[in-house]
Motif scaffolding. Structure first.
Motif, PDB file in Angstrom:
ATOM      1  N   ALA A  12     -27.674  93.866-110.835  1.00 20.28           N
ATOM      2  CA  ALA A  12     -26.579  92.916-110.657  1.00 20.28           C
ATOM      3  C   ALA A  12     -25.223  93.612-110.604  1.00 20.28           C
ATOM      4  N   LEU A  13     -25.156  94.836-111.143  1.00 23.35           N
ATOM      5  CA  LEU A  13     -23.888  95.554-111.173  1.00 23.35           C
ATOM      6  C   LEU A  13     -23.700  96.490-109.980  1.00 23.35           C
ATOM      7  N   LEU A  14     -24.679  96.549-109.082  1.00 25.25           N
ATOM      8  CA  LEU A  14     -24.570  97.497-107.982  1.00 25.25           C
ATOM      9  C   LEU A  14     -23.352  97.224-107.110  1.00 25.25           C
ATOM     10  N   TRP A  15     -23.055  95.940-106.894  1.00 24.67           N
ATOM     11  CA  TRP A  15     -21.883  95.632-106.076  1.00 24.67           C
ATOM     12  C   TRP A  15     -20.586  96.088-106.734  1.00 24.67           C
ATOM     13  N   ALA A  16     -20.609  96.252-108.075  1.00 22.59           N
ATOM     14  CA  ALA A  16     -19.407  96.720-108.766  1.00 22.59           C
ATOM     15  C   ALA A  16     -19.042  98.134-108.335  1.00 22.59           C
ATOM     16  N   ILE A  17     -20.043  98.939-107.968  1.00 21.28           N
ATOM     17  CA  ILE A  17     -19.769 100.300-107.500  1.00 21.28           C
ATOM     18  C   ILE A  17     -18.861 100.258-106.278  1.00 21.28           C
ATOM     19  N   ILE A  18     -19.080  99.279-105.416  1.00 17.95           N
ATOM     20  CA  ILE A  18     -18.265  99.120-104.207  1.00 17.95           C
ATOM     21  C   ILE A  18     -16.974  98.382-104.512  1.00 17.95           C
ATOM     22  N   LEU A  19     -17.052  97.362-105.353  1.00 18.89           N
ATOM     23  CA  LEU A  19     -15.889  96.504-105.585  1.00 18.89           C
ATOM     24  C   LEU A  19     -14.767  97.210-106.337  1.00 18.89           C
ATOM     25  N   PHE A  20     -15.090  98.199-107.157  1.00 18.86           N
ATOM     26  CA  PHE A  20     -14.025  98.931-107.858  1.00 18.86           C
ATOM     27  C   PHE A  20     -13.055  99.583-106.869  1.00 18.86           C
ATOM     28  N   PRO A  21     -13.503 100.477-105.988  1.00 13.49           N
ATOM     29  CA  PRO A  21     -12.536 101.064-105.041  1.00 13.49           C
ATOM     30  C   PRO A  21     -11.985 100.054-104.044  1.00 13.49           C
ATOM     31  N   LEU A  22     -12.779  99.025-103.700  1.00 16.63           N
ATOM     32  CA  LEU A  22     -12.275  98.006-102.785  1.00 16.63           C
ATOM     33  C   LEU A  22     -11.122  97.242-103.425  1.00 16.63           C
ATOM     34  N   SER A  23     -11.237  96.952-104.711  1.00 16.34           N
ATOM     35  CA  SER A  23     -10.151  96.275-105.433  1.00 16.34           C
ATOM     36  C   SER A  23      -8.923  97.174-105.535  1.00 16.34           C
TER      37      SER A  23
END
Length: 671
Positions: A12-23
């Motif tokens: 469930a946290l895999l998208w967080a890997i992408i969302l951190f730099p995207l944010s």
């Protein structure tokens, strides 16, 4: 951490890997210039550290033998085709995650000092692009399907354009960005052809589903329906893999689409380190490795990958011999080392290609950042002929550059030796059923390229750091700040420590540690590769002599480089250039490939475009549209003459019209 005690929580946290730099990119893009450099730095670095932390957790799960697969919401649904926003972390993508986020974080730290001269708006814009690039690269790596990979693929292409042309007010730098964008679009067309071909063959772009289908099909079986009806599976998959490889040659700068990468050095040096050494240019290698099961169905495609990689490795190494720009030498070195990676994946030693991807990320990022440190200490000077004697002026930069130079040269026991020569050893003993000799040919060309690598890197090191300062700028050079030198030290340590991944096992099989580590990813492909229905590729014990030969090659290249630029043969380079001036200029002009492309492709296309614009666009299309408009206007102007407000004339026209109707329709003309 308790919430991560089960795989579903980690997935469930895999998208967080992408969302951190995207944010981070979103925040700095919107308000970065208003919050100041300090806060923009905090946002950018915080995003990278957060992404690295979550990526490390995901990697730990993958290392334990689990595959994390986040099943996202549907994205594309057309008939039986269904593609979702799903992410996959196995040992291959987990390794790439650590490279992208780990090296990316170090480069972000380095950039805080390197880009400190920019104003608030430029500083925030740079980190916006850098964060956005990392997010796109993570989508490319984590996507569980070719379509999601393509989203990241296009994203890194866009960010590369933005970062290469970051100083777009300089026409030369703006042109370099456009050139990278256009050349990559050519490769991307091949990528799309490959994707659509695989959709026609297997009906799905999902990696796991395609691999499962490829594992059970018979290569000689005939496809009975669709675009490839009448083709064998082997023939259709070969076509698709060659198309995908066209995309890989664009992103990973292989012949004939390598021409954008040397010009990409126009961008800030941290961009060169992140995009053009450690991450984006390795996307093509990752694409081939990720589709290993499909490539085993296409031995002709594998032979093509091997040969293109080998020729590119030697071709780029020869160009690097005579370059005088410190970043251009490293750029052609990158093209050459990517060729080695393609040799590895082309001969079926996918793990060896990926191992060199990892080790190269460490020492080449260190070399590029070291070049940036040299430029920073010398007032942005890039000509190595104007350097010299910098070892005492910039000791931290010098020692880290030296370690990385030895690593890429292939000096034992540094990491570059184990990864590069694992590739060459596997190439020598491979046996492609379509072209039996392609492996040994790649070994010979690769060995010559390795010899060239040792020579031109020794030349670069000696001209930059040894001897006496040759200019006033070199005499007054200064060491860079800790924000720049500490990442250099970390990368240099990694370039050494990564040797443990390539240590030999039984029978001098180099890279046994990394091979066993990636075995779960490539097991099915290896099983297919060594089966008799595809062809026999050598597997088993290798003799030790090629690895001792590789050691000797590195030593000879280093020795010749030292003798010519630091030893008793110091007059030889000038004598050689004087004896063969045309050859020397030809190599210095990069074999004039850009001029060839300009004459054969660019100018004919410009001429054709001018002709088509003048005759098709202006004369035919615009002429037709404008002619119809003018005709309608003419008719209107004639008809308008009858609309003058004279009621008697209107009544006369109506009477005449009524008589005409009665005459022709009712037949009562006698009235």
């Amino acid at each position: 951490m308790p919430a991560l005690a089960n795989p579903s929580a980690a997935e469930a946290l895999l998208w967080a890997i992408i969302l951190f730099p995207l944010s981070g990119a979103l925040i700095n893009g919107l308000v970065g210039k208003r919050i100041g450099k300090g806060n923009a730095t905090l946002v950018a670095l915080g995003a990278m550290v957060g992404s690295l932390a979550v990526a490390s957790i995901a990697f730990a799960w993958a290392l334990s033998g689990r595959t994390l697969h986040y099943h996202g919401d549907p994205w594309i649904q057309v008939g039986a085709l269904s593609v979702s926003w799903s992410l996959l972390v196995d040992r291959l993508s987990g390794t790439m995650l650590l490279v992208v986020t780990g090296v990316g974080t170090l480069i972000h730290i380095y950039s805080t000092s390197y880009m400190s001269h920019e104003d608030d708006a430029g500083y925030a814009r740079f980190f916006t692009y850098l964060n956005l690039f990392v997010a796109a690269m993570l989508i490319l790596v984590l996507g569980d399907s070719l379509l999601l990979t393509f989203v990241g693929w296009e994203g890194v292409g866009l960010c590369s354009y933005l970062l290469i042309g970051f100083w777009f007010t300089d026409p030369q730098k703006a042109f370099a960005g456009r050139k990278a964008f256009v050349v990559n679009r050519i490769g991307d067309f091949g990528f799309l052809v490959g994707v659509f071909s695989l959709l026609a063959i297997f009906g799905t772009p999902v990696y796991a589903e395609m691999s499962a289908l490829a594992r059970v099909v018979t290569p000689d079986a005939v496809i009975t329906a669709g675009v490839f009806a009448g083709w064998t599976y082997q023939g259709a998959v070969t076509f698709a893999m060659l198309a995908l490889f066209v995309g890989a040659t664009g992103k990973s700068a292989q012949l004939p689409l390598y021409i954008w990468l040397p010009d990409a050095m126009a961008g800030p040096t941290p961009v060169s380190a992140l995009i053009h050494a450690a991450t984006m240019v390795t996307a093509g290698v990752y694409l081939v490795a990720r589709n290993s099961m499909l490539f085993t169905l296409a031995p002709a495609a594998m032979a093509t990958v091997t040969l293109v990689g080998a020729v590119t490795a030697l071709f780029a190494a020869l160009i690097a011999f005579t370059q005088t720009d410190i970043k251009k030498v490293l750029a052609y070195s990158t093209v050459s080392q990517l060729g080695f990676m393609f040799i590895g994946v082309g001969v079926g030693a996918w793990w060896a290609g990926v191992l060199h991807l990892v080790t190269h990320a460490f020492f080449k990022a260190c070399l590029f950042l070291g070049a940036g440190s040299v430029m920073h200490g010398m007032g942005d000077e890039t000509d190595v002929r104007k350097m010299g004697g910098l070892s005492s002026k910039m000791p931290h930069t010098h020692w880290t550059f030296l370690v990385s130079t030895l690593a890429i040269t292939g000096v034992v026991p540094l990491s570059g030796y184990w990864s590069k020569d694992a590739i060459l050893g596997n190439a020598l003993f491979s046996h492609n059923p379509v072209w039996h000799e392609v492996g040994p040919i790649a070994y010979v060309l690769g060995s010559l390229a390795a010899l060239g690598t040792a020579f031109y890197m020794t030349r670069l090191y000696w001209l930059t750091f040894r001897g006496a300062p040759r200019t006033h700028a070199a005499e007054h050079a200064h060491e860079s700040s800790p924000a720049m030198t500490v990442p250099l030290m970390v990368l240099a340590v990694l370039a050494v420590a990564a040797l443990v991944l390539g240590l030999p096992g039984e029978h001098w099989a180099l890279g046994e540690v990394f091979k066993e580590y990636l075995a779960p990813v490539f097991a099915a492909g290896t099983e297919r590769l060594y089966s008799h229905d595809v062809g026999h590729f050598h597997e088993g014990a290798h003799p030790a002599w090629p690895y001792f030969a590789a050691w000797a090659i590195a030593a000879v290249g280093t020795l010749v480089g030292w003798l010519m630029y630091g030893g008793g043969w110091s007059k030889l380079p000038a004598r050689l250039a004087g004896a063969w001036p045309w050859t020397y200029r030809f190599m210095q002009d990069k074999f004039r490939v850009d001029e060839l492309y300009d004459a054969v492709v660019v100018r004919p296309l410009k001429t054709a475009a001018a002709v088509l614009w003048r005759w098709v666009d202006v004369f035919v299309i615009d002429g037709t549209v404008n002619g119809l408009a003018r005709g309608a206007g003419l008719i209107g102007s004639v008809v308008r003459l009858t609309q003058n407000g004279d009621v008697q004339r209107y009544a006369a026209v109506m009477a005449i019209a009524a008589a005409a109707i009665l005459w022709t329709v009712l037949g009562v003309g006698g009235l």
